[in-house]
Design a protein around this motif. Structure first.
Motif, PDB file in Angstrom:
ATOM      1  N   PRO A   1       0.818  -1.218   0.000  1.00 45.85           N
ATOM      2  CA  PRO A   1       0.000   0.000   0.000  1.00 45.85           C
ATOM      3  C   PRO A   1       0.851   1.267   0.000  1.00 45.85           C
ATOM      4  O   PRO A   1       1.802   1.387   0.769  1.00 45.85           O
ATOM      5  CB  PRO A   1      -0.804  -0.126   1.301  1.00 45.85           C
ATOM      6  CG  PRO A   1      -0.823  -1.578   1.599  1.00 45.85           C
ATOM      7  CD  PRO A   1       0.501  -2.097   1.123  1.00 45.85           C
ATOM      8  N   THR A   2       0.522   2.175  -0.880  1.00 47.19           N
ATOM      9  CA  THR A   2       1.183   3.477  -0.912  1.00 47.19           C
ATOM     10  C   THR A   2       0.114   4.540  -1.105  1.00 47.19           C
ATOM     11  O   THR A   2      -0.956   4.278  -1.654  1.00 47.19           O
ATOM     12  CB  THR A   2       2.199   3.576  -2.077  1.00 47.19           C
ATOM     13  OG1 THR A   2       1.525   3.302  -3.311  1.00 47.19           O
ATOM     14  CG2 THR A   2       3.335   2.586  -1.891  1.00 47.19           C
ATOM     15  N   LYS A   3       0.401   5.723  -0.658  1.00 44.81           N
ATOM     16  CA  LYS A   3      -0.532   6.840  -0.765  1.00 44.81           C
ATOM     17  C   LYS A   3      -0.941   7.041  -2.223  1.00 44.81           C
ATOM     18  O   LYS A   3      -0.106   7.201  -3.102  1.00 44.81           O
ATOM     19  CB  LYS A   3       0.139   8.102  -0.221  1.00 44.81           C
ATOM     20  CG  LYS A   3      -0.694   9.363  -0.348  1.00 44.81           C
ATOM     21  CD  LYS A   3       0.093  10.543   0.205  1.00 44.81           C
ATOM     22  CE  LYS A   3      -0.645  11.858  -0.026  1.00 44.81           C
ATOM     23  NZ  LYS A   3       0.129  13.016   0.490  1.00 44.81           N
TER      24      LYS A   3
ATOM     25  N   TYR B   1      -5.576   4.367  -1.285  1.00 51.95           N
ATOM     26  CA  TYR B   1      -4.950   4.362   0.042  1.00 51.95           C
ATOM     27  C   TYR B   1      -4.711   5.786   0.514  1.00 51.95           C
ATOM     28  O   TYR B   1      -4.234   6.635  -0.254  1.00 51.95           O
ATOM     29  CB  TYR B   1      -3.632   3.584   0.008  1.00 51.95           C
ATOM     30  CG  TYR B   1      -3.823   2.118  -0.317  1.00 51.95           C
ATOM     31  CD1 TYR B   1      -4.178   1.210   0.672  1.00 51.95           C
ATOM     32  CD2 TYR B   1      -3.678   1.652  -1.625  1.00 51.95           C
ATOM     33  CE1 TYR B   1      -4.376  -0.141   0.373  1.00 51.95           C
ATOM     34  CE2 TYR B   1      -3.876   0.311  -1.929  1.00 51.95           C
ATOM     35  CZ  TYR B   1      -4.217  -0.574  -0.924  1.00 51.95           C
ATOM     36  OH  TYR B   1      -4.424  -1.898  -1.221  1.00 51.95           O
TER      37      TYR B   1
ATOM     38  N   SER C   1      -3.050   8.618   3.413  1.00 52.59           N
ATOM     39  CA  SER C   1      -1.662   8.878   3.802  1.00 52.59           C
ATOM     40  C   SER C   1      -1.180   7.932   4.899  1.00 52.59           C
ATOM     41  O   SER C   1       0.021   7.842   5.160  1.00 52.59           O
ATOM     42  CB  SER C   1      -1.513  10.328   4.265  1.00 52.59           C
ATOM     43  OG  SER C   1      -2.423  10.601   5.311  1.00 52.59           O
ATOM     44  N   SER C   2      -2.118   7.227   5.553  1.00 43.44           N
ATOM     45  CA  SER C   2      -1.745   6.248   6.575  1.00 43.44           C
ATOM     46  C   SER C   2      -1.792   4.829   6.032  1.00 43.44           C
ATOM     47  O   SER C   2      -1.781   3.858   6.798  1.00 43.44           O
ATOM     48  CB  SER C   2      -2.691   6.365   7.782  1.00 43.44           C
ATOM     49  OG  SER C   2      -2.624   7.645   8.368  1.00 43.44           O
ATOM     50  N   ASP C   3      -1.875   4.693   4.698  1.00 39.21           N
ATOM     51  CA  ASP C   3      -1.939   3.403   4.013  1.00 39.21           C
ATOM     52  C   ASP C   3      -3.191   2.606   4.350  1.00 39.21           C
ATOM     53  O   ASP C   3      -3.215   1.377   4.257  1.00 39.21           O
ATOM     54  CB  ASP C   3      -0.692   2.556   4.322  1.00 39.21           C
ATOM     55  CG  ASP C   3       0.586   3.186   3.789  1.00 39.21           C
ATOM     56  OD1 ASP C   3       0.487   3.981   2.834  1.00 39.21           O
ATOM     57  OD2 ASP C   3       1.659   2.889   4.330  1.00 39.21           O
TER      58      ASP C   3
END
Length: 585
Positions: free
Chosen positions: A137-139, A167, A169-171
């Protein structure tokens, strides 16, 4: 002894005409090859790790044989390095070896080298399809849409995409979907907005107008409130990208911008287009909407998911219950109130249902919630613990107004529900070319056929292999990375492969440099002529077979009418090696 009257060149010409069929027939009659192919077809699709491949001997033999790497069979450390190291890295074994066969092998299984030898799916496919592996997972910064909207003459005036995972910013995962609604005055103009498909209003209010050309291509994109153009043509960019921005509020309250790409302005080749006729296939809407107006609404029966699924949910397309009034007052879509019916699976056979505003969770101040249970066939049989197949009307209060929603009982499918995914997250998955199982088997069978004792005897097998593999070889390094190709070329040049093979690599390179005309390998006729030269040279200067001698070979072969075996009165009716061995001793 019997002497064959068929020359090697004739045998080669006959075999080369339809080698694939000959190889398939050989594979059926050779028990070892047949067993390895059968195991490969049965097991390969379930192998998702390098260790899994190394532990399955038959599958490994087919894979290595297809790439001409059978000699690596016992070198598990080498195989593992080739399959787990980045084949494009200068420090990888494949690159440092300068062996093109090793490099091709490593690149074919790039999905493993990118994921430390482990993937969520098998790299083996039944066609030339892509293998999609879920990435870490990435932003999310971008989403893309590839869809076909209904034509201007179609009675279908809305389209809702399947949700895609984005996703924050906190994934943390967020489901985002798009809803398209055609203008009531211009059939080429649509309003589009993105919304939180989980109904939690994490996607900020947004509304954009997209106008299409008569050929179905995008003409313009503008903000529905301000009218400001999002995409404008310019002298420096004749075909700009059509997009609109949305915002996502993450679980930690952080707001991030996402660029939602629709395609290229003026292009009908990809991205988002509009059908030009009713006969052109349009994308299928993936969520149904409520119907009606005012405070009384209805929801037709829908398929929520499957009886065997887990963690499932369904959100109906957002509906403006005051659409007629809002339209007459020209209220922008992003400033209207919407309602959706939200279904969430709470256990294996039970779902909860309520009403939400997917754009503003605080706007619905109260709503009824029901617990609905389904039987094994996917039909409603219980509501709030009471036996019934009818769901009471849902109620919701929004903006001080109470809305009532009558639901036709939904169902669950007993088999996998088909989803048409047109909205994608480029950063959520990584695509790799799958390894075609059918092609691997064909290559393996041809290799085994070429390496069979009958074809190796007069060099026909090597000539067939050379004919298949030499095309595309343009350098001495490429050539020398394949022992069989090198052997054929050295023989044609008048060298003894065994003698030149005893030299240091640098000495071999020095001897061969400048002596090979690679242009001969650019045409099928040139390759065929070269293979025939090889077979002719073998008649002048015979070479010893690379195949290890068996016990029966020491007695003149397995044919009981030939050689020393005949002295032991081996009956011609004996069948198989085991009976011949018994007769000898």
């Amino acid at each position: 002894m019997a002497i064959s009257t068929v020359s090697p060149i004739t045998s080669y010409i006959v075999a080369q005409k339809d080698e694939a069929t000959a190889a398939q027939n050989y594979a059926k009659t050779d028990s070892v090859t047949a067993n390895e192919v059968a195991t490969f077809n049965k097991d390969a699709g379930s192998i998702t790790t390098v260790d899994g491949l190394l532990k399955n001997y038959s599958v490994l033999q087919v894979v290595l044989g297809a790439y001409g790497l059978s000699s690596l069979s016992g070198q598990t450390a080498v195989i593992k390095d080739l399959l787990t190291q980045d084949p494009s890295s200068s420090s990888s074994l494949a690159v440092k070896s300068k062996n093109t066969s090793w490099q091709a092998f490593a690149k074919a299984f790039a999905v493993w080298s990118e994921h430390d030898g482990v993937a969520t799916v098998s790299p083996f496919t039944t066609g030339d399809s892509k293998v999609n592996v879920v990435a870490a997972p990435t932003k999310t910064t971008e989403l893309t849409l590839n869809a076909t909207l209904p034509s201007a003459s179609s009675s279908q005036n809305s389209y809702t995409t399947a949700a895609v995972t984005a996703y924050d910013s906190s994934d943390k995962a967020v489901k985002i979907a798009l809803q398209w609604t055609r203008s009531s005055t211009d059939p080429l103009s649509w309003n589009v907005s993105a919304y939180d498909a989980n109904g939690k209003a994490s996607v900020g209010n947004n509304s954009y107008n997209v106008t299409f050309n008569t050929d179905g291509s995008i003409a313009s994109v503008s903000n529905a409130i301000s009218g400001e153009s999002v995409v404008t043509s310019s002298s420096t960019d004749a075909n700009p990208t059509a997009f609109f921005p949305i915002t996502l509020t993450g679980s930690d309250g952080t707001v991030q911008n996402i660029k939602l790409v629709l395609g290229t302005v003026g292009s009908t080749k990809d991205g988002t287009v509009m059908a030009t006729t009713d006969t052109q296939t349009a994308s299928i809407s993936q969520a149904e909407s409520m119907s009606g107006s005012g405070t009384s609404l209805t929801m037709s029966s829908v398929v929520l998911g499957t009886t065997r699924g887990t963690n499932q949910s369904y959100l109906s397309s957002p509906l403006d219950p005051d659409q007629a009034l809002d339209d007459s007052d020209n209220i922008p879509a992003s400033m209207r109130n919407y309602l959706s019916v939200k279904w969430t699976q709470t256990s294996d056979a039970t779902w909860s249902v309520s009403v939400v505003n997917p754009y503003d969770s605080s706007s619905v101040t109260s709503a009824s919630v029901y617990s609905v249970s389904f039987d094994a066939l996917g039909n409603v049989y219980q509501v709030n613990g009471l036996s019934t197949n009818k769901i009471p009307s849902l109620s919701a209060v929004m903006g001080g107004t109470t809305y009532s929603i009558n639901l036709d009982s939904p169902t669950l499918a007993t088999s996998q529900k088909t989803t048409q995914s047109t909205l994608t997250n480029p950063s959520a998955t990584t695509s790799y070319s799958g390894v075609n199982m059918s092609t691997l088997v064909d290559d393996f069978e041809q290799t085994k056929y070429e390496q069979s004792k009958a074809n190796q005897k007069d060099g026909v097998g090597n000539a067939l292999y050379f004919t298949r593999k030499i095309s595309g070889v343009t350098s001495l390094t490429q050539l020398m990375s394949d022992a069989t190709l090198t052997k054929v070329v050295e023989t044609v040049l008048g060298y003894n492969p065994d003698q030149i093979g005893a030299l240091d690599y640098s000495q071999q390179v020095q001897m061969l440099t400048g002596k090979i005309d690679f242009s001969q390998f650019k045409t099928a006729e040139g390759i065929k002529k070269y293979a025939e030269q090889y077979l002719a040279m073998l008649q002048v200067n015979p070479q010893t077979s690379d195949e290890a001698a068996s016990t029966m070979d020491l007695f003149g072969g397995s044919n009981s009418s030939e050689g020393i075996a005949a002295l032991f009165d081996v009956s011609s009716s004996s069948s198989g090696s085991s009976s011949l061995y018994s007769a000898l001793f």
